[in-house]
Design an enzyme around this catalytic site. Structure first.
Site, PDB file in Angstrom:
ATOM      1  N   GLU A  35       0.833  -1.217   0.000  1.00 49.42           N
ATOM      2  CA  GLU A  35       0.000   0.000   0.000  1.00 49.42           C
ATOM      3  C   GLU A  35       0.867   1.266   0.000  1.00 49.42           C
ATOM      4  O   GLU A  35       0.578   2.224   0.715  1.00 49.42           O
ATOM      5  CB  GLU A  35      -0.959  -0.002   1.198  1.00 49.42           C
ATOM      6  CG  GLU A  35      -1.915  -1.170   1.207  1.00 49.42           C
ATOM      7  CD  GLU A  35      -3.076  -1.021   2.199  1.00 49.42           C
ATOM      8  OE1 GLU A  35      -3.002  -0.139   3.067  1.00 49.42           O
ATOM      9  OE2 GLU A  35      -4.051  -1.783   2.075  1.00 49.42           O
ATOM     10  N   GLU A  78      -6.626  -7.804  -0.724  1.00 47.06           N
ATOM     11  CA  GLU A  78      -7.198  -7.655   0.624  1.00 47.06           C
ATOM     12  C   GLU A  78      -8.634  -7.211   0.518  1.00 47.06           C
ATOM     13  O   GLU A  78      -8.922  -6.061   0.239  1.00 47.06           O
ATOM     14  CB  GLU A  78      -6.440  -6.591   1.438  1.00 47.06           C
ATOM     15  CG  GLU A  78      -5.134  -7.031   1.983  1.00 47.06           C
ATOM     16  CD  GLU A  78      -4.571  -6.041   3.003  1.00 47.06           C
ATOM     17  OE1 GLU A  78      -5.357  -5.285   3.601  1.00 47.06           O
ATOM     18  OE2 GLU A  78      -3.351  -6.050   3.174  1.00 47.06           O
TER      19      GLU A  78
END
Ligand code: NAG
Ligand code: NAG
Ligand code: NAG
Ligand code: NAG
Ligand code: NAG
Ligand code: NAG
Ligand code: NAG
Ligand code: NAG
Ligand code: NAG
Ligand code: NAG
Length: 711
Positions: free
Chosen positions: A183, A254
């Site tokens: 991320e 995710e």
């Protein structure tokens, strides 16, 4: 000689062709999906983090994941556990990554290995070992030579470990995907051009390690080729902007099944229907071919591993709960979804996708092989309230509100995301052992140091993490406050950027305060009685995990920021006075929770437990019969940490209530494998005056016993 030469050449040919076929057996991808040994796959994956459970639990967790229709297990790699000191590695016990992967392989599943090595993951310091903080000139996660050196070293270490065990799919092993960074886009702007250079470097570095399987960067829209950009979130069917090249597949690394919980926060309940809707939409609308549930099993943040304010139980609301038991209907509903998708996966992977409108909030997706072969359809009703009846291929279908119907043959509905057939279950907690007899407890009162006893002195308030090096949660700030003038109505005023303070004057507790996950800085303001002459002020600063996210993690400040004594007459700013420091508690220095040391410590009979602060308690218990998981109910305690046979089962913090005035977590998992048949030593460290006499040990089960899949 000639014969030998022929033989050698033939051997070489065999080796070369073996190598070639090994490469062909690797993992590749195109715009539609990953290809494993040249086979297209729709993959359902679930996150299970090996150090958040025990090696004894791994086989059953993986078996239940497989039974639930998963074909991939995803895990991060936890750098802080594996390299506690530079160049010193630990892969034992719960940290045995290779054993975990081999167990997954033995059960016939694949692995997605998210090396990071920055992982966030609500793990203390985002997975970084704290020693990185003291590397001269380091700036984390940017184009910084010292950081890149250590990141590359650890990444290469893990890759070579996997290779030497033959664990990549290109070697016949189970690992089909690897992740580098994590991320990064969230913080990239803070680093400007250096950030982009770092992304390029990280991608090149990873690809250069030649694993034979693709790398992904999650939430990194501009992931450099050939690294695949992937989606993280709750609604990737809506939010994902798509792969950044037509040659890359749509992967969802995710999809949050719930959300991590912090002290003072409430559990985040995400329904089975909502998860199923968004997974199906991702497959139908985005041609999704890989979906990972984060978490499939959350587990336990043992020891001091959770990040700032995060509770010890991790994603207990996942399809497998903290104890590894099925959470129904979530587990069963998703299992049905997986089987519906798998029944038409060939059509989904080979067919052409078309979409069409069926109403104002209704749409259809059809995957059909060219020339009118097999056909599969998804009918989406995005209306949150109303049932909608649609016509599709001369048949009529009733679509429940906010749902997707799956038609694997374009005719029959085999699954609807909002229609749950699985029965609910409920967790059953049965007390099996009380600790109510005062005779069975011993205590050890920790010491409150005065300035004269502290060895480290400074003329300012020092930063908390830089002193503790994350070896302990606790840091004492001590001072001698001397004044001859009268000071009436005196108040101690402390501002802190750590998590908790407990303040003492001449060894007597005067007050405490704490912050929260979202409000970082807090103040304590308490009346204090001052002696004429000297008053010993001792302030214990406590951290409940280190921060795990954001740019410039290496520069974070925690600890006391200002200290003042206000009298009616005058106020004294002690911020730049002479302070003494003590890192950790006396009990910690004694390793008091270790069984071996336990007998050498000055334990005494349990005294008056009312309002005792900074006190250690010890008791002994036998292992309850059976195989049900065990949990300690610590409802009557305040705040601290608990150990069983020297293994920390995590921090507890009962006194921090949520908006409904409830503790965020009262039950604390005691893995069976931590126990012996008898004589198990339980040690509690209590900061706030909790009562150990009313705690209990309990078994955990569910109302549907078949949910435990015990054979
Ligand atoms: C899905 O695949 C089809 C080809 O089968 C393509 O036309 C379509 O654009 C893809 N959709 C997305 C969202 O990528
Ligand atoms: C098909 O999907 C695309 C992308 O979501 C959308 O722009 C388009 O309007 C849809 N077509 C129909 C007929 O609904
Ligand atoms: C639907 O019915 C019409 C006329 O009744 C027919 O021409 C058409 O082929 C049918 N379509 C399908 C997909 O069966
Ligand atoms: C699917 O629908 C057709 C037509 O109604 C029916 O004949 C067939 O038995 C159904 N198949 C299944 C597996 O239910
Ligand atoms: C950390 O502490 C050391 C001394 O122990 C000091 O030299 C250094 O400047 C401190 N670093 C930070 C960031 O406070
Ligand atoms: C303050 O601490 C010193 C050193 O431990 C001790 O000698 C002294 O008695 C303390 N003062 C009070 C008032 O407790
Ligand atoms: C304490 O010292 C720092 C650094 O010298 C200075 O910036 C600050 O203003 C001082 N604070 C007080 C209250 O004197
Ligand atoms: C406590 O016991 C452990 C072994 O169990 C030992 O390594 C450690 O040195 C002991 N600590 C103290 C303070 O005696
Ligand atoms: C225990 O301590 C509390 C508060 O310090 C006091 O009120 C209580 O009487 C004490 N109980 C006993 C049995 O000494
Ligand atoms: C990237 C992403 O999809 N983020 C989403 C995660 O889920 C929350 C809650 O539904 C959304 O607000 C985010 O946009």
């Amino acid at each position: 000689m000639g014969k030998w030469l022929v033989l050698v050449v033939m051997l070489l040919l065999v080796v070369v062709s073996l190598t070639l076929s090994m490469e062909a057996a690797g993992v590749t991808y195109d715009g539609r999906s990953l290809l494993i040994e040249n086979q297209r796959k729709i993959l359902f994956s679930g996150s299970i983090h090996y150090p958040r459970s025990t090696p004894q639990m791994w086989p059953a967790l993986i078996e239940k994941a497989k039974e639930g229709g998963l074909n991939v297990i995803q895990t991060y790699v936890f750098w802080s556990l594996h390299e506690p000191q530079p160049g010193q590695y630990d892969f034992s016990g719960r940290y045995d990554l290779v054993k975990f992967i081999k167990e997954i392989q033995a059960q016939g599943l694949y692995v997605c290995l998210r090396i990071g090595p920055y992982i966030e993951s609500e793990w203390t310091y985002g997975g970084f070992p704290f020693w990185l903080h003291d590397v001269p000139g380091i700036v984390y996660r940017t184009n910084n030579e010292p950081f890149k050196l250590y990141m590359q070293k650890f990444t290469a270490k893990i890759v070579s470990m996997m290779k030497s065990e033959g664990l990549y799919a290109s070697q016949g092993g189970p690992i089909i995907l690897s992740q580098i960074e994590n991320e990064y886009q969230n913080i990239q702007k803070s680093f400007g051009e250096e950030g982009s250079q770092y992304v390029d470097w990280a991608a090149k570095m990873a690809v250069g390690l030649q694993t034979g399987v693709p790398w992904v960067m999650c939430k990194q829209t501009d992931a450099p080729d050939p690294v695949i950009n992937t989606c993280n979130g709750m609604k990737c069917g809506e939010t994902f902007t798509g792969p950044n090249s037509p040659d890359k597949p749509a992967l969802w690394t995710e999809n949050w099944t719930s959300f991590y919980q912090v002290y003072g926060g409430e559990p985040y309940i995400r329904s089975a229907e909502d998860i199923a809707f968004h997974v199906t939409l991702f497959i139908a609308r985005k041609n999704g071919s890989y979906v990972n549930y984060y978490m499939y099993h959350g587990g336990t943040n043992f020891g001091r591993t959770s990040s700032a304010y995060v509770i010890t139980s991790y994603y207990d609301q996942a399809p497998l709960d903290e104890y590894g038991l099925l959470r129904q209907p979530k587990w069963g509903h998703l299992k049905e979804l997986h089987s519906a998708i798998k029944s038409c996966s060939a059509t989904l992977l080979q067919g052409m996708q078309r979409n069409f409108s069926l109403g104002p909030f209704q749409e259809g997706y059809v995957f059909e092989e060219e020339g009118g072969g097999e056909c599969a359809a998804f009918l989406v009703n995005d209306d949150n309230v109303n049932v909608f009846t649609v016509q599709f291929r001369n048949r009529s279908y009733q679509l429940p509100p906010k749902s997707i119907s799956i038609l694997p043959d374009c005719q029959n509905v085999t699954f609807n995301t909002a229609t749950v057939n699985t029965k609910n279950n409920r967790r059953v907690i049965n007390p099996v052992q009380a600790f109510s007899s005062a005779d069975e407890w011993e205590q050890f009162l920790d010491e409150i140091p005065n300035f004269d006893e502290t060895l480290l002195i400074s003329n300012s308030l020092l930063e908390h993490m830089n002193l503790t090096k994350d070896k302990t949660d606790y840091l004492w700030y001590t001072i001698r406050f001397e004044h001859d003038l009268p000071c009436t109505e005196s108040v101690l005023h402390v501002q802190s950027a750590a998590h908790v303070v407990h303040a003492f004057a001449d060894g007597t507790y005067i007050g405490g305060a704490h912050g929260s996950h979202d409000v970082k800085s807090f103040t304590l303001q308490v009346p204090v009685t001052l002696n004429e002459g000297t008053t010993n002020i001792s302030i214990l600063s406590v951290m409940v995990g280190l921060p795990d996210s954001g740019a410039f993690l290496e520069r974070r400040f925690a600890g006391l920021t200002t200290v003042e004594i206000q009298c009616r007459e005058e106020s004294y700013d002690l911020t730049n006075s002479t302070w003494g420091y003590q890192v950790g508690l006396v009990g910690e220095q004694l390793d008091i929770y270790q069984e071996a040391n336990s007998s050498s410590t000055q334990w005494s009979q349990l005294g008056n437990i009312t309002n005792q602060r900074l006190i250690w308690y010890k008791s002994v218990f036998d292992s309850p019969d059976g195989n049900d998981p065990l949990t300690l109910n610590l409802e009557t305690m305040g705040k601290g940490e608990a150990w069983v046979n020297g293994e920390s089962i995590g921090r507890y913090w009962i006194s921090f209530h949520d908006s409904k005035d409830q503790p965020s977590q009262t039950l604390y998992h005691v893995p069976r494998s931590f126990l012996k048949d008898s004589g198990n030593v339980l040690v509690l460290f209590e900061e706030e005056g909790g009562n150990p006499l009313d705690i209990s040990l309990n078994t955990v089960s569910t109302t549907n016993s078949e949910d435990n899949l015990s054979k």
